[in-house]
Design a protein around this motif. Structure first.
Motif, PDB file in Angstrom:
ATOM      1  N   THR A 100       1.015  -1.291   0.186  1.00 49.58           N
ATOM      2  CA  THR A 100      -0.019   0.074  -0.031  1.00 49.58           C
ATOM      3  C   THR A 100       0.921   1.266   0.034  1.00 49.58           C
ATOM      4  O   THR A 100       1.629   1.541   0.933  1.00 49.58           O
ATOM      5  CB  THR A 100      -0.994   0.022   1.373  1.00 49.58           C
ATOM      6  OG1 THR A 100      -1.737  -1.024   1.205  1.00 49.58           O
ATOM      7  CG2 THR A 100      -1.814   1.293   1.234  1.00 49.58           C
ATOM      8  N   ILE A 102       0.805   5.419  -0.704  1.00 49.63           N
ATOM      9  CA  ILE A 102      -0.326   6.611  -0.808  1.00 49.63           C
ATOM     10  C   ILE A 102       0.527   7.719  -1.013  1.00 49.63           C
ATOM     11  O   ILE A 102       1.427   8.175  -0.083  1.00 49.63           O
ATOM     12  CB  ILE A 102      -1.158   6.697   0.497  1.00 49.63           C
ATOM     13  CG1 ILE A 102      -1.990   5.535   0.855  1.00 49.63           C
ATOM     14  CG2 ILE A 102      -2.122   8.096   0.446  1.00 49.63           C
ATOM     15  CD1 ILE A 102      -2.400   5.672   2.205  1.00 49.63           C
ATOM     16  N   GLU A 115      -4.817  11.191   5.519  1.00 49.87           N
ATOM     17  CA  GLU A 115      -4.608   9.941   5.278  1.00 49.87           C
ATOM     18  C   GLU A 115      -4.100   9.243   6.623  1.00 49.87           C
ATOM     19  O   GLU A 115      -4.710   8.117   6.850  1.00 49.87           O
ATOM     20  CB  GLU A 115      -3.328   9.541   4.384  1.00 49.87           C
ATOM     21  CG  GLU A 115      -3.599  10.357   2.952  1.00 49.87           C
ATOM     22  CD  GLU A 115      -4.923   9.544   2.066  1.00 49.87           C
ATOM     23  OE1 GLU A 115      -5.474   8.406   2.681  1.00 49.87           O
ATOM     24  OE2 GLU A 115      -5.465  10.037   1.129  1.00 49.87           O
TER      25      GLU A 115
END
Length: 260
Positions: A100, A102, A115
């Motif tokens: 993951t 971001i 986030e």
């Protein structure tokens, strides 16, 4: 939940990236649990130069820029050495499939904070990113740690490993994981690791060498934070902030002390 039980909440690493950081991220993922990486955009070279000129003067800023350019060229010419180091130390220096990631403009911006709060992590580890302001830190509802490539507080700031060697302080070629406050690497020290540079190491490879012997302390600090066991230690060292070496200091030290 008892203090000794590890939290099941997610782990977040905030970084600008780099092979040495991915080695640490992958070690944490292997030994603690999945990591969400928030990747900030690099700060523009113009903005970096202007900031350094404002703090230290134009002569120092231009000298530091020269070393940064030389280091970048050195990484290309010394790529074989870095590859051998990675193989010998079994470093996983790339994001793995399914990782993951971001993307945000800045670690200290509202996008990053949004986030982090949406993930609801048990710990945030900063590793090679912009400083977080006091206001940003106050809005993060979990422990915030920092991986610093130097022995704090003696070698705060930039290139801690290089400055230890350039100062003849080989025993303090190491790294620190510490709590984050609004200062530059001034938070309470949690873990430290010391090692030795290898043959052929330079300012272009010290970060990889340090990451290799620092994976354990990063894993331990994250585990402790998740379990609510954050105990600081007193390194009993003087405090000083360091910056990138100027090109003339770097070349002189390399020629006279063989520290590159």
């Amino acid at each position: 939940m008892a203090a000794s039980e590890p939290s099941k909440r997610p782990i977040v690493v905030v970084t600008e990236g780099g092979p040495h950081i991915w080695a640490i991220v992958n070690a944490i993922a292997d030994r603690v649990g999945p990591v969400s990486v928030i990747l900030e955009s690099p700060e523009s070279k113009k903005r970096l130069l202007l900031g350094r000129a404002r703090r230290q003067g134009w002569i120092s800023a231009i000298g530091q820029l020269g070393t940064m350019v030389l280091t970048r060229l050195g990484k290309r010419f010394l790529a074989g050495h870095a590859d051998r180091l990675i193989a010998e130390e079994q470093l996983a220096t790339e994001p793995r499939p399914g990782q993951t990631i971001i993307h945000v403009p800045s670690a200290d911006g509202p996008e990053c904070l949004k986030e982090i709060n949406s993930i609801e992590p048990g710990v945030v580890l900063l590793a090679g990113c912009r400083l977080l302001s006091k206001d940003t830190l106050a809005k993060i509802p979990c422990p915030v740690l920092n991986y610093h490539a130097g022995i704090a507080p003696k070698y705060r700031g930039m290139n801690g490993g290089y400055w230890a060697l350039a100062s003849g302080d080989v025993q303090n070629f190491g790294t620190t994981v510490h709590l984050v406050d609004a200062g530059v690497d001034t938070g309470g020290v949690l873990k430290q690791a010391r090692g030795r540079p290898g043959t052929g190491d330079t300012i272009a490879s010290y970060a990889l060498r340090q990451a290799a012997f620092s994976r354990d302390i990063c894993v331990e600090a994250v585990k402790n934070a998740m379990a609510g066991r954050l105990e600081t230690i007193d390194p009993n060292l003087p405090s000083k902030q360091w910056y990138h070496p100027t090109i003339w200091f770097y070349l002189w030290t390399g020629l006279t002390k063989r520290v590159w």
